[in-house]
Design a protein around this motif. Structure first.
Motif, short mmCIF file in Angstrom:
data_model
loop_
_atom_site.label_atom_id
_atom_site.label_comp_id
_atom_site.label_asym_id
_atom_site.label_seq_id
_atom_site.Cartn_x
_atom_site.Cartn_y
_atom_site.Cartn_z
N ASN A 1 -4.18 -6.02 -14.54
CA ASN A 1 -3.89 -7.26 -13.80
C ASN A 1 -3.55 -7.45 -12.22
O ASN A 1 -3.00 -8.49 -11.95
CB ASN A 1 -2.59 -7.93 -14.92
CG ASN A 1 -1.24 -7.23 -14.48
OD1 ASN A 1 -1.22 -6.04 -14.11
ND2 ASN A 1 -0.08 -7.81 -14.76
N VAL A 2 -3.77 -6.37 -11.69
CA VAL A 2 -3.61 -6.35 -10.12
C VAL A 2 -4.81 -6.62 -9.53
O VAL A 2 -5.90 -6.12 -9.67
CB VAL A 2 -3.13 -4.97 -9.83
CG1 VAL A 2 -2.98 -4.72 -8.19
CG2 VAL A 2 -1.56 -4.61 -10.29
N ILE A 3 -4.72 -7.77 -8.61
CA ILE A 3 -5.94 -8.19 -7.77
C ILE A 3 -5.58 -7.78 -6.38
O ILE A 3 -4.48 -8.23 -5.85
CB ILE A 3 -6.02 -9.79 -8.10
CG1 ILE A 3 -6.15 -10.08 -9.30
CG2 ILE A 3 -7.19 -10.18 -7.20
CD1 ILE A 3 -4.79 -10.58 -10.23
N ILE A 4 -6.50 -7.27 -5.72
CA ILE A 4 -6.46 -6.87 -4.35
C ILE A 4 -6.85 -8.27 -3.43
O ILE A 4 -7.85 -8.62 -3.78
CB ILE A 4 -7.46 -5.56 -3.80
CG1 ILE A 4 -7.19 -4.30 -4.75
CG2 ILE A 4 -7.57 -5.45 -2.39
CD1 ILE A 4 -8.08 -3.34 -4.47
N SER B 1 0.93 -1.14 0.05
CA SER B 1 -0.03 0.04 0.09
C SER B 1 0.79 1.14 -0.12
O SER B 1 0.22 2.30 -0.36
CB SER B 1 -0.84 0.06 1.22
OG SER B 1 -0.09 -0.05 2.51
N SER B 2 1.91 0.90 0.32
CA SER B 2 2.76 2.42 0.28
C SER B 2 4.41 1.92 0.22
O SER B 2 4.84 1.06 0.29
CB SER B 2 2.63 3.16 1.52
OG SER B 2 3.21 2.33 2.78
N GLY B 3 5.16 3.23 0.07
CA GLY B 3 6.59 2.98 -0.03
C GLY B 3 7.11 2.07 -0.90
O GLY B 3 6.75 2.22 -2.18
N ILE B 4 7.94 1.29 -0.68
CA ILE B 4 8.62 0.15 -1.63
C ILE B 4 7.53 -0.66 -2.35
O ILE B 4 7.61 -1.03 -3.46
CB ILE B 4 9.52 -0.42 -0.81
CG1 ILE B 4 10.97 0.29 -0.64
CG2 ILE B 4 10.22 -1.88 -1.90
CD1 ILE B 4 12.02 -0.50 0.20
N GLY B 5 6.62 -1.09 -1.36
CA GLY B 5 5.53 -1.99 -1.87
C GLY B 5 4.84 -1.31 -2.97
O GLY B 5 4.17 -1.95 -4.02
N SER C 1 -5.22 -2.52 4.57
CA SER C 1 -6.30 -1.45 4.03
C SER C 1 -6.50 -1.82 2.79
O SER C 1 -5.83 -1.42 1.90
CB SER C 1 -6.03 -0.08 4.62
OG SER C 1 -6.77 0.95 3.92
N GLU C 2 -7.90 -2.02 2.40
CA GLU C 2 -8.24 -2.31 1.18
C GLU C 2 -8.37 -0.97 0.53
O GLU C 2 -8.09 -0.73 -0.73
CB GLU C 2 -9.72 -3.10 1.01
CG GLU C 2 -10.28 -3.23 -0.37
CD GLU C 2 -11.55 -3.97 -0.28
OE1 GLU C 2 -12.03 -4.15 -1.60
OE2 GLU C 2 -12.09 -4.28 0.49
N ASP C 3 -8.88 0.26 1.07
CA ASP C 3 -8.81 1.42 0.70
C ASP C 3 -7.72 2.09 0.19
O ASP C 3 -7.58 2.69 -1.07
CB ASP C 3 -9.39 2.25 1.83
CG ASP C 3 -10.78 2.21 2.00
OD1 ASP C 3 -11.67 1.42 1.31
OD2 ASP C 3 -11.53 2.66 3.08
N LYS C 4 -6.65 1.70 0.77
CA LYS C 4 -5.18 1.97 0.09
C LYS C 4 -4.84 1.30 -0.94
O LYS C 4 -3.94 2.04 -1.84
CB LYS C 4 -4.19 2.07 1.36
CG LYS C 4 -4.17 2.88 2.49
CD LYS C 4 -3.37 2.87 3.72
CE LYS C 4 -3.58 3.91 4.51
NZ LYS C 4 -2.52 3.53 5.74
N LEU C 5 -5.36 0.16 -1.09
CA LEU C 5 -5.04 -0.59 -2.37
C LEU C 5 -5.65 -0.37 -3.35
O LEU C 5 -5.19 -0.53 -4.74
CB LEU C 5 -5.25 -2.09 -2.10
CG LEU C 5 -4.07 -2.60 -0.77
CD1 LEU C 5 -4.55 -4.23 -0.58
CD2 LEU C 5 -2.68 -2.66 -1.24
N LYS C 6 -6.85 0.17 -3.29
CA LYS C 6 -8.10 0.61 -4.53
C LYS C 6 -7.33 1.26 -5.55
O LYS C 6 -7.22 1.14 -6.82
CB LYS C 6 -9.02 1.09 -3.81
CG LYS C 6 -9.98 -0.07 -3.26
CD LYS C 6 -11.40 0.40 -3.00
CE LYS C 6 -12.28 -0.45 -2.41
NZ LYS C 6 -13.61 0.10 -1.82
#
Length: 268
Positions: free
Chosen positions: A55-58, A18-22, A42-47
């Motif tokens: 091709n990105v799946i939460i 969700s943040s930084g290197i990720g 947090s799903e909200d940060k991944l959306k």
């Protein structure tokens, strides 16, 4: 051992996305792989991240919660039947004040950084075994090369990460599964933005992601960067103990902390 699977054929699972290197890894990996599952609490940060890539799946999960990780593994298994690479990137950092020693701080850091990696590995390993050539990647830290002031909890956790991954490498070779340890220096992230000390040679999260992907493609055992910084730490770590200790003690802020505490006690 067979050749590595090209990135564009890989199903990858990334934690701490969700943040930084990720976050930087998500943007850099997604255009180059078959499918990328991204996890964070947090799903909200991944959306917003997922919205940028087809091709990105939460796959929301907390690495300290084994059940949530096994749920993600089940989703990956049902959709693809295997996992080619897991990047255990999620982690935390807290610094120790020896003038106000807090054992709970150690429990928080070790539970996230060490047991979080163990939990992620436990959930991913059965799926990695189904890959033509699986790949386990854990993010440690260059601090494990040299015992630094205030890093008792964080450094110990990352030293454990390094030892765990090297032991896993020894055992997983027979299963055709590769293992890599990532040891970043200082990287500009929300975690390092709150640091109150100098961070020499700090690089952007995007540069860190590029270095990691370069190492992933070559499947290097140890992916460390920026190399000038990590080599300096390694060199100091090889010095005789009395020299190492003199250098690290000169970096300590304990005297300053004690003076502040004595001043506060005098004022009260």
């Amino acid at each position: 051992m067979s050749n590595p699977i090209p990135l564009d054929d890989q199903v990858i699972w990334l934690t701490g996305a969700s943040s930084g290197i990720g976050e930087a890894l998500t943007d850099a990996l997604a255009p180059r792989c078959r499918a990328l599952f991204i996890s964070a609490r947090s799903e909200d940060k991944l959306k917003p991240l997922a919205a940028r890539h087809d091709n990105v799946i939460i796959a929301t999960a907390d690495i300290t919660d084994e059940e949530s990780l096994y749920k993600v593994a089940k989703i990956i298994d049902e959709k693809y039947g295997h996992l080619d690479t897991v990047i255990a990137n999620a982690g935390t950092c807290e610094y120790v004040d020896v003038t106000d020693f807090d054992a709970a701080l150690f429990r928080r850091v070790l539970d996230t950084n060490v047991m979080g990696l163990v939990n992620t590995t436990a959930a991913a390993l059965p799926l990695l075994r189904k890959s033509e050539r699986g790949y386990l990647i854990g993010v440690g830290s260059s601090v494990s090369m040299l015992a630094m002031p205030r890093a008792q909890a964080y450094g110990a956790s990352k030293a454990a990460v390094a030892h765990f991954l090297e032991s896993m490498k020894a055992d997983l070779t027979a299963m055709n599964i590769d293992v890599s340890l990532v040891s970043p220096g200082f990287v500009k992230t929300p975690l390092t933005d709150v640091n109150d000390f100098p961070m020499p040679m700090r690089i952007s999260a995007e540069k860190a992601a590029d270095a990691i992907i370069d190492g992933i493609e070559k499947r290097h055992w140890h992916i460390h960067f920026p190399k000038t910084f990590t080599r300096i730490l390694w060199f100091i770590g090889q010095l005789p103990a009395f020299l190492r200790h003199r250098i690290t003690a000169s970096m300590s802020r304990t005297d300053e902390a004690l003076k502040q505490r004595h001043a506060q006690e005098s004022d009260s």
